[in-house]
Design a protein around this motif. Structure first.
Motif, mmCIF file in Angstrom:
data_model
loop_
_atom_site.group_PDB
_atom_site.id
_atom_site.type_symbol
_atom_site.label_atom_id
_atom_site.label_comp_id
_atom_site.label_asym_id
_atom_site.label_seq_id
_atom_site.Cartn_x
_atom_site.Cartn_y
_atom_site.Cartn_z
ATOM 1 N N VAL A 432 0.526 -1.530 0.083
ATOM 2 C CA VAL A 432 0.145 0.294 0.196
ATOM 3 C C VAL A 432 0.740 1.488 0.004
ATOM 4 O O VAL A 432 1.393 1.743 1.079
ATOM 5 N N THR A 433 0.754 2.077 -0.974
ATOM 6 C CA THR A 433 1.834 3.416 -1.314
ATOM 7 C C THR A 433 1.060 4.482 -2.558
ATOM 8 O O THR A 433 0.617 3.900 -3.210
ATOM 9 N N ASP A 434 1.336 5.690 -1.795
ATOM 10 C CA ASP A 434 0.720 6.755 -2.302
ATOM 11 C C ASP A 434 1.596 6.818 -3.577
ATOM 12 O O ASP A 434 1.287 7.954 -5.068
ATOM 13 N N ALA A 435 2.716 6.460 -3.557
ATOM 14 C CA ALA A 435 3.908 6.686 -4.702
ATOM 15 C C ALA A 435 2.471 6.077 -5.816
ATOM 16 O O ALA A 435 3.381 6.166 -7.814
ATOM 17 N N CYS A 436 2.105 4.806 -6.595
ATOM 18 C CA CYS A 436 1.592 4.284 -6.825
ATOM 19 C C CYS A 436 1.005 5.123 -8.514
ATOM 20 O O CYS A 436 0.704 5.132 -9.254
#
Length: 490
Positions: A432-436
């Motif tokens: 889970v990451t906002d980097a995607c």
């Protein structure tokens, strides 16, 4: 200390049942470290207060270890059990007669039996078989009337209070969800459990009923439904059930009682093959390493059973009593991980990309299919260490899982619910990451940092990325091949 294979190196997921043998914080932490991806919460043997503590502990452990771990809330379903018997049990002999009644009284004769389902006597007909104590005792109905069903013992044995009753090919009037199941379902929805197991599925309407109840609950969290195939009716209507469910469990315990045990291996292979064809994650369960409840090593047959489940195409393999009440829960998980690790190099890759996780709603676009197939081909030809996929719904990552590529798959998502769903998909490590949602360059930098931190990549390794230039639009239109640089990225 038990030896175990590093979790990131195995692609087949491990499901462990929670019980008194492992439900402490330290016990759960050891199991996650050894390789557990999903914990089964068995409502037949656990109370909500205990399960609430377990869920809180596991979520804390998962956060500390930076490793998504999901939960399966396994509803008990309409399991019929014997009523109360003498403390030392009841030894029934061949050709003896016993009569099932609606309810025993204090002055009932010892040959009268009752069950947790008073309507049992209404559903039984002459020549129906009644299997008790996991099929070790068999009776056949020889006479019925309005309030009783008399049986003759065909296979003798010892009966004890509350043991299960199986009725092969008997059409029961019981609903698929009991009052207790509805209470447990409400708890599971409140606690945002990712998977709901539906026991004793008989037809697709059972799954539709559960889905309607989930939708009507008002819960914002929508769990995936796991159809447990353990009734002959479910085997007969397998195609219809697969059209409705999200995940399948080959529940070999009751299945091996309800159908001729000689048929179970072939049924297992048929179910797994069908699930693979339709891109439905499938869990193989029951007695996989059963002897390790007491022994520190499994039998050779059990080791082969786990390996064959992997080779058949199982997305996950499950431990039940081995971790719930066994003497060696951590050693058992470690052993399962080792067997998986040794077997997975023999798994044959597939060449056609399926439609995705939810073949009815979230199908992959043709552009996504083309870009992703190209990325997998490039990763395998170049010997990449990681194939990273950005995913919103899990569709692309789950489709890649079905190809059984030897390249580990890293699924980057900004939705924790998607990460939970992917915990049951073969070969996919969700993060889970906002980097995607960033640019391909930002995604690359995150993967390098994450990979180095988790020992998955090192300088000079190649990584292949499947991404999009516009996160707000469906589909993937970027394939990127990069070498892991020396030093840190910015």
């Amino acid at each position: 200390m038990d030896n175990y294979v590093e979790h990131a190196l195995t692609k087949t997921k491990i499901v462990a049942t929670v019980g008194p043998a492992c439900d402490s914080y330290e016990g759960l932490q050891r199991l996650v470290t050894a390789g557990v991806d999903l914990f089964r919460l068995n409502f037949a043997h656990a109370q909500h207060d205990v399960l609430s503590r377990v869920v809180a502990d596991v979520r804390r452990i998962a956060e500390e270890l930076d490793r998504p771990v999901a939960f399966l809330a396994d509803l008990s379903g309409p399991k019929i059990r014997l009523g109360e018997l003498p403390e030392d049990g009841l030894e029934v002999g061949k050709d003896q007669r016993y009569t099932f009644v609606r309810q025993r009284t204090a002055d009932s004769p010892p040959e009268h039996l009752d069950s947790t389902y008073p309507g049992l006597v209404d559903d039984l007909d002459v020549d129906d078989r009644v299997l008790l104590a996991d099929g070790t005792v068999v009776m056949r109905v020889v006479e019925t009337d309005a309030d009783s069903a008399t049986c003759i013992v065909e296979q003798p044995g010892l009966l004890r209070s509350r043991q299960g009753i199986n009725l092969p090919n008997v059409k029961l009037s019981l609903p698929s969800l009991t009052d207790k199941d509805l209470e447990d379902l409400a708890w599971a929805l409140e606690n945002e459990i990712g998977f709901i197991g539906l026991s004793f599925v008989r037809d697709p309407e059972d799954i539709r009923d559960l889905r309607r109840r989930i939708d009507a609950s008002g819960a914002t969290h929508r769990p995936s439904i796991v159809a447990k195939i353990e009734k002959p009716e479910a085997v007969e209507r397998l195609d219809d059930i697969l059209a409705e469910t999200d995940v399948v469990m080959v529940a070999r315990g009751d299945l091996g009682v309800e159908v001729d045990i000689a048929r179970v291996p072939a049924i297992q292979k048929r179910i797994i093959r069908k699930c693979n064809e339709l891109r439905i994650p499938v869990i193989t369960a029951t007695q996989m390493l059963d002897s390790m409840q007491h022994s520190e090593l499994p039998t050779r047959a059990e080791a082969s059973d786990v390996a064959n489940a992997v080779l058949d195409g199982s997305d996950a393999v499950m431990l039940s009593g081995e971790t719930a009440i066994g003497k060696h829960p951590n050693r058992t998980v470690a052993m399962m991980s080792r067997i998986i690790h040794e077997t997975e190099p023999l798994v044959v890759s597939r060449k056609e990309l399926p439609l995705g996780f939810d073949r009815q709603k979230n199908t992959a676009t043709e552009m996504t299919r083309s870009v992703t197939l190209g990325a997998i081909h490039a990763a395998e030809r170049l010997g990449a260490r990681l194939l990273a996929v950005t995913t919103r719904s899990g569709t692309t990552a789950a489709a890649v899982s079905e190809l059984r590529s030897p390249i580990p798959v890293l699924a980057l998502t900004d939705d924790p619910r998607t990460a939970q769903r992917l915990c049951v998909c073969w070969g996919v490590r969700p993060v889970v990451t906002d980097a995607c949602t960033g640019s391909p360059h930002e995604i690359h930098d995150f993967i390098v940092r994450w990979g180095k931190a988790h020992g998955s990549v090192e300088a000079g390794d190649l990584i292949v990325i499947v991404a999009t230039t516009d996160w707000s639009r469906p589909g993937k239109n970027v394939m990127l091949v990069e070498e892991v640089p020396n030093g840190t990225t910015t």
